[in-house]
Design a protein around this motif. Structure first.
Motif, PDB file in Angstrom:
ATOM      1  N   VAL A  17       0.842  -1.181   0.000  1.00 50.82           N
ATOM      2  CA  VAL A  17       0.000   0.000   0.000  1.00 50.82           C
ATOM      3  C   VAL A  17       0.880   1.235   0.000  1.00 50.82           C
ATOM      4  CG1 VAL A  17      -0.148   0.074   2.519  1.00 50.82           C
ATOM      5  CG2 VAL A  17      -1.907   1.197   1.158  1.00 50.82           C
ATOM      6  N   SER A  18       0.486   2.231  -0.768  1.00 48.55           N
ATOM      7  CA  SER A  18       1.245   3.478  -0.860  1.00 48.55           C
ATOM      8  C   SER A  18       0.857   4.391   0.289  1.00 48.55           C
ATOM      9  CB  SER A  18       0.962   4.163  -2.195  1.00 48.55           C
ATOM     10  OG  SER A  18       1.454   5.483  -2.199  1.00 48.55           O
ATOM     11  N   THR A  19       1.860   4.912   1.003  1.00 52.43           N
ATOM     12  CA  THR A  19       1.586   5.851   2.097  1.00 52.43           C
ATOM     13  C   THR A  19       1.207   7.222   1.577  1.00 52.43           C
ATOM     14  OG1 THR A  19       3.936   6.402   2.238  1.00 52.43           O
ATOM     15  CG2 THR A  19       3.130   4.624   3.674  1.00 52.43           C
ATOM     16  N   ILE A  20       1.412   7.454   0.287  1.00 54.94           N
ATOM     17  CA  ILE A  20       1.105   8.762  -0.293  1.00 54.94           C
ATOM     18  C   ILE A  20      -0.368   8.848  -0.683  1.00 54.94           C
ATOM     19  CG2 ILE A  20       1.652  10.391  -2.136  1.00 54.94           C
ATOM     20  CD1 ILE A  20       3.877   9.987  -0.079  1.00 54.94           C
ATOM     21  N   SER A  21      -0.869   7.795  -1.419  1.00 56.96           N
ATOM     22  CA  SER A  21      -2.262   7.832  -1.890  1.00 56.96           C
ATOM     23  C   SER A  21      -3.172   6.871  -1.138  1.00 56.96           C
ATOM     24  CB  SER A  21      -2.302   7.493  -3.389  1.00 56.96           C
ATOM     25  OG  SER A  21      -1.858   6.152  -3.596  1.00 56.96           O
ATOM     26  N   GLY A  22      -2.562   5.890  -0.407  1.00 52.92           N
ATOM     27  CA  GLY A  22      -3.383   4.911   0.324  1.00 52.92           C
ATOM     28  C   GLY A  22      -3.917   3.825  -0.570  1.00 52.92           C
ATOM     29  N   CYS A  23      -3.424   3.716  -1.810  1.00 52.93           N
ATOM     30  CA  CYS A  23      -3.909   2.711  -2.742  1.00 52.93           C
ATOM     31  C   CYS A  23      -3.041   1.459  -2.661  1.00 52.93           C
ATOM     32  CB  CYS A  23      -3.894   3.252  -4.175  1.00 52.93           C
ATOM     33  SG  CYS A  23      -5.009   4.643  -4.405  1.00 52.93           S
TER      34      CYS A  23
END
Length: 509
Positions: A17-23
């Motif tokens: 999971v990306s900590t930037i977009s949450g995707c």
């Protein structure tokens, strides 16, 4: 949350999971994208591999092998999953069938146990009745007062035949003086209360909001359904006694919903029950011509059997002293008996008309009382003189119920004519007639203790406001005729019994 998916012949990587977009992305694909662009594919912000967080999935979830990417392989996988689901469903059905069989067996065992308990209870009751009969013959004649800590059985001592009524003991001057003193005291208390409404009395709006709070159908036998009589203990209004078509009287606590005592001994169905206002005593009248005095205990001992009549007992009323009992019968006699000693003091019939008596009720002062006859006449009697002092006629059928208001001025009567008549005892005339629905059967009437409300039980249960005689509430919850109705303290609730085996309690929801 968005997903980025790709079809690949390789085994899928662990998702991240990306900590930037949450995707969520597949690690291999997102790392390749970062290497080429250096940004998050969803929002375009700068993203590095260090900003990705691994997602730990359940070990039960297995990645598909490369061979499962073809359509035939996917169909085979779906078929395998379907087969596994069907096998699991079959296993659950087998387990359900086993549990049902075990439950059915347990219920049969419970039913058999209940039958054994009922048979043993009946045998124990028969043995106690036999013991009660043998004790007087063995020379045990001295009886303590009813309700003592150690009750003693008493019954047919000195009786040559079980069907014979007891000999009259007579009303002594001492008894008459006791009745007079009690009447004087009650009259003084009534004048002191005046027209003040009791504190805490339910209001008209309260009565209109009453709903069914509880319904109890397991008090009496289902093989002989029907509750024929009802009374509430004035000292503890949570206690209710019912008399059934199954020949038993039952004391029930409506708050704990527990049966306190079962009185067994009558050989025919009960017609009247009374809960003593100050002591743990119940009185019952039956079609077997007897009146019984019971102690309210787990063993429910019978303290006295009063044989005042040669016909079925149709009505009972307890005197305000709590020591004497009025009874009436189809033998056209009314009797006045001593509850403490279990003996008849006097028995009187109307020489002018030998008509069966259907009900009887003491006036609140206790010096006069009323009886209802089969030929539609309500008779008022003077207890001390044992004479008929007034007659009320106007009904068109056998009298079914009579009740006096606590103020001592009003008398309500009903008969098999679908009307309730109100009588003024000061003017000796009918001042109000409440006409009910055509075919309505009135079985029981009851004023509350303040005389503010009148309850009518029969085809349904109704409550009227006295003086205005306005209908406040109708309860249609019973599925058969209501046979008894009583108010709780300050009309805080209403209890009714019915031929549908149920005891219902109505009150504020």
């Amino acid at each position: 949350m968005a997903f980025v998916c790709a079809i690949s012949n390789e085994t899928p990587e662990q998702p991240v999971v990306s900590t930037i977009s949450g995707c969520i992305y597949e690690r291999r694909l997102i790392e390749k994208y970062i290497a080429e662009n250096g940004t998050d594919p969803m929002n375009g912000e700068a993203l590095t591999s260090d900003s990705l967080v691994e997602i730990k999935s359940s070990p039960l979830v297995k990645a598909r092998p490369p061979s499962a990417t073809s359509i035939p392989a996917i169909l085979k996988t779906l078929q395998d999953e379907w087969d596994a689901t069907m096998l699991h469903s079959f296993t659950l059905r087998q387990q359900l069938l086993t549990v049902r069989q075990e439950l059915s067996h347990a219920l049969y065992q419970h039913d058999a146990a209940c039958r054994v308990i009922a048979r043993l209870t009946k045998e124990v009751t028969a043995a106690r009745e036999a013991l009660a009969t043998l004790k007087p013959q063995a020379g045990i004649s001295a009886l303590p007062a009813v309700g003592a800590a150690q009750p003693v059985y008493a019954a047919e001592a000195g009786m040559t035949r079980a069907e014979e009524p007891m000999e009259e003991a007579g009303m002594s001057e001492e008894i008459i003086q006791k009745l007079q003193d009690k009447a004087t005291l009650l009259t003084a208390e009534r004048k002191k209360r005046g027209k003040n409404i009791p504190e805490g009395l339910a209001t008209v709006e309260d009565i209109r909001q009453y709903r069914q709070l509880a319904s109890h159908v397991g008090l009496h036998s289902a093989s002989m359904p029907g509750i024929l009589a009802l009374d509430i203990c004035q000292r503890d209004t949570s206690r209710i006694v019912t008399g059934g078509n199954d020949k038993n009287a039952v004391v029930f606590n409506k708050d704990t919903e527990q049966v306190i005592a079962i009185m067994q001994g009558h050989t025919k169905k009960l017609t009247s029950v009374i809960y003593h206002p100050t002591e743990e005593i119940v009185l019952s009248g039956s079609l077997d011509n007897t009146i019984r005095v019971w102690g309210v205990q787990q063993t429910a001992p019978c303290a006295h059997v009063i044989r005042a009549h040669e016909g079925p007992v149709t009505g009972l009323s307890l005197h305000a002293t709590g020591d004497y009992l009025l009874s009436c019968s189809t033998d056209a006699n009314w009797a006045f008996s001593d509850v403490r000693q279990g003996r008849v003091l006097t028995k009187v019939s109307d020489p002018a008309a030998q008509n069966p008596l259907m009900c009887a009720q003491f006036h609140p002062d206790g010096l006069i009382f009323g009886t209802g006859t089969e030929d539609a006449v309500v008779k008022i009697w003077d207890l001390k003189e044992r004479t008929n002092v007034a007659n009320f006629s106007g009904h068109a059928g056998p009298i079914t119920s009579i009740t006096f208001s606590e103020n001592g001025y009003y008398l309500a009567t009903s008969a098999d004519d679908a009307v309730v008549k109100l009588w003024d005892l000061r003017k000796l005339k009918n001042f109000k007639t409440i006409t009910l629905d055509e075919g309505y059967e009135v079985k029981s009437l009851c004023f509350d203790h303040s005389g503010t409300y009148l309850a009518v039980a029969g085809t349904d249960v109704r409550v009227y406001l006295c003086k205005q005689w306005q209908e406040l509430k109708v309860f249609n919850d019973h599925t058969a005729s209501a046979t008894g109705v009583r108010f709780g303290q300050n009309a805080s609730f209403l209890a009714s019994a019915s031929m549908d085996r149920s005891l219902k309690v109505f009150g504020m929801p």
